[in-house]
Design an enzyme around this catalytic site. Structure first.
Site, mmCIF file in Angstrom:
data_model
loop_
_atom_site.group_PDB
_atom_site.id
_atom_site.type_symbol
_atom_site.label_atom_id
_atom_site.label_comp_id
_atom_site.label_asym_id
_atom_site.label_seq_id
_atom_site.Cartn_x
_atom_site.Cartn_y
_atom_site.Cartn_z
ATOM 1 N N GLY A 54 18.136 16.908 48.946
ATOM 2 C CA GLY A 54 18.465 17.968 48.024
ATOM 3 C C GLY A 54 20.004 17.749 47.431
ATOM 4 O O GLY A 54 20.673 17.254 48.172
ATOM 5 N N ARG A 97 21.347 7.056 46.929
ATOM 6 C CA ARG A 97 20.016 7.530 46.239
ATOM 7 C C ARG A 97 20.587 7.693 44.638
ATOM 8 O O ARG A 97 21.812 7.912 44.423
ATOM 9 C CB ARG A 97 19.726 8.962 46.629
ATOM 10 C CG ARG A 97 19.005 8.925 47.987
ATOM 11 C CD ARG A 97 18.401 10.276 48.042
ATOM 12 N NE ARG A 97 17.122 10.236 47.633
ATOM 13 C CZ ARG A 97 16.527 11.622 47.578
ATOM 14 N NH1 ARG A 97 16.743 12.562 48.280
ATOM 15 N NH2 ARG A 97 15.102 11.587 46.866
ATOM 16 N N ASP A 239 18.185 17.926 39.970
ATOM 17 C CA ASP A 239 18.751 16.969 40.441
ATOM 18 C C ASP A 239 20.019 16.516 39.446
ATOM 19 O O ASP A 239 20.849 15.933 39.632
ATOM 20 C CB ASP A 239 18.046 15.686 40.779
ATOM 21 C CG ASP A 239 17.088 16.054 42.139
ATOM 22 O OD1 ASP A 239 16.304 16.878 42.013
ATOM 23 O OD2 ASP A 239 17.904 15.870 43.110
HETATM 24 O O1 MRU Z 1 13.956 14.290 47.395
HETATM 25 P P1 MRU Z 1 14.608 15.452 47.327
HETATM 26 O O2 MRU Z 1 13.962 16.116 48.503
HETATM 27 O O3 MRU Z 1 16.318 15.182 47.669
HETATM 28 O O4 MRU Z 1 14.639 16.287 45.970
HETATM 29 C C1 MRU Z 1 14.856 17.528 46.134
HETATM 30 C C2 MRU Z 1 14.578 18.120 44.775
HETATM 31 O O5 MRU Z 1 14.208 17.685 43.849
HETATM 32 C C3 MRU Z 1 15.399 19.566 44.468
HETATM 33 O O6 MRU Z 1 14.562 20.299 43.657
HETATM 34 C C4 MRU Z 1 16.678 19.520 43.797
HETATM 35 O O7 MRU Z 1 17.487 18.571 44.635
HETATM 36 C C5 MRU Z 1 17.671 20.912 43.835
HETATM 37 S S1 MRU Z 1 17.895 21.352 45.486
HETATM 38 C C6 MRU Z 1 18.869 22.582 45.393
#
Ligand code: MRU
Length: 349
Positions: A54, A97, A239
């Site tokens: 997240g 990441r 993101d």
């Molecule tokens: O791969 P992830 O689980 O890190 O991806 C998370 C998302 O795409 C969320 O929608 C985004 O980070 C917003 S979290 C408040």
């Protein structure tokens, strides 16, 4: 006023002063386990392998990773840490990441505080401030976003944007929490979010923990659901939001935005200003993380596709600004975003 004792009970990132404790999101909800990181390398590994995930949560974790490295490198007599000593920590965390800009935003903020040299204590305080500000932003965005939702609405959310993905309360899930607490929601749906199942495993569990009635749907059921008229708002996190409002979020977000426009549902993006990247003019330039094909070829650690089958596994996509009805940040709401409205609120890079 929202009852945060009911609607904000989970903490995934826990600073212990000399270590970072992370709720292991790889095994939730069947197991509640924590891992403890004592070094920046361990924090970077936890970000890469999705123990913590997240966008805001990985920024917060990375800041604490730098704080750990600062403590280890501080001069015993003065407490000072020099920039040279943290170079490796910054670079391993930056490489963990690629898509969520919150990670780079948090590291840049820590680097600015560091300058040439500063006390390790000052670095720790900055990481704590990043975490606290995120929680405050989420609670404010919850109120702003909920105000856009008419009583008796249905909402659909994607991925996990709750307490697990942030310092607490959540972004899109924070809006859903606030709207539910205000009695505005008649229906809540959340997608499973293949292949990693952030929706099935994490969002459905957070909603259950809060006592918010919700229905899990297959990702592929979203258009059909919207065709029934049951959804008035699709509400997602982000993101990275580019300077023109294009928004990168979990893979599958783009098809939800397309379907929402087709079926007359509105589309809301909820993210703190740390997710806005004014140096990125368009969404098409955002680095989309590709993860291992085996996330698609296996289920629960067991191969399900025939040997020899290959797969393409991008884990984010970009919803263009023209499909977005509202971007909600702690600074305010931008309706029908474009470059002029974005620079009006966030300035230029
Ligand atoms: O791969 P992830 O689980 O890190 O991806 C998370 C998302 O795409 C969320 O929608 C985004 O980070 C917003 S979290 C408040």
């Amino acid at each position: 006023m929202i009852d945060y004792d009911r609607y904000d009970r989970i903490r995934a990132v826990q600073w212990q002063g000399d270590a970072l404790r992370l709720l292991d999101q790889r095994v939730l909800p069947l197991r509640t386990e924590f891992i403890t990181c004592a070094t920046a390398d361990e924090v970077a590994a936890a970000i890469r392998n999705l123990t913590v995930r997240g966008a805001p949560a990985i920024g917060i974790a990375a800041a604490y990773g730098v704080a750990l490295a600062a403590k280890a490198a501080a001069d015993a007599a003065t407490g000072l840490v020099h920039a040279d000593a943290l170079r490796d920590a910054f670079s391993v965390l930056r490489a963990s990441r690629p898509t969520a800009v919150n990670l780079f935003w948090a590291l840049d903020r820590m680097a600015r505080v560091l300058g040439e040299a500063v006390s390790a204590e000052r670095m720790e305080h900055e990481a704590i401030a990043i975490e606290r500000e995120d929680l405050a932003a989420n609670r404010h965005m919850g109120e702003l976003g909920a105000a856009l939702i008419a009583p008796d609405s249905g909402v659909l959310t994607h991925c996990n944007t709750g307490s697990l993905a942030t310092a607490g309360f959540g972004t899109a899930l924070g809006v859903i929490r606030a709207a539910y607490a205000q009695g505005r929601l008649a229906r809540v749906f959340n997608t499973e979010t293949r292949p990693w199942l952030q929706g099935t495993r994490l969002t459905a569990w957070e909603l259950l923990t809060d006592g918010i009635p919700a229905k899990l749907i297959a990702d592929s059921a979203a258009s059909h659901l919207m065709s029934t008229g049951a959804v008035q708002w699709v509400i997602v996190g982000a993101d990275r939001i580019a300077a023109n409002g294009d928004t990168a979020n979990k893979i599958g977000t783009l098809q939800l935005a397309v379907a929402a426009r087709h079926f007359g549902a509105k589309f809301m993006v909820v993210a703190p200003s740390s997710t806005v990247d004014m140096a990125m003019p368009h969404g098409r330039d955002i680095h989309i993380e590709l993860r291992e094909p085996k996330e698609l070829l296996e289920h629960a650690g067991q191969r399900v596709a025939a040997e020899g089958v290959d797969a393409w596994n991008p884990v984010f996509d970009v919803a263009p600004a023209e499909l977005i009805d509202a971007i909600v940040t702690e600074r305010g709401v931008i309706e029908r975003p474009d470059a002029a409205k974005m620079s009006g609120m966030f300035g230029s890079a």
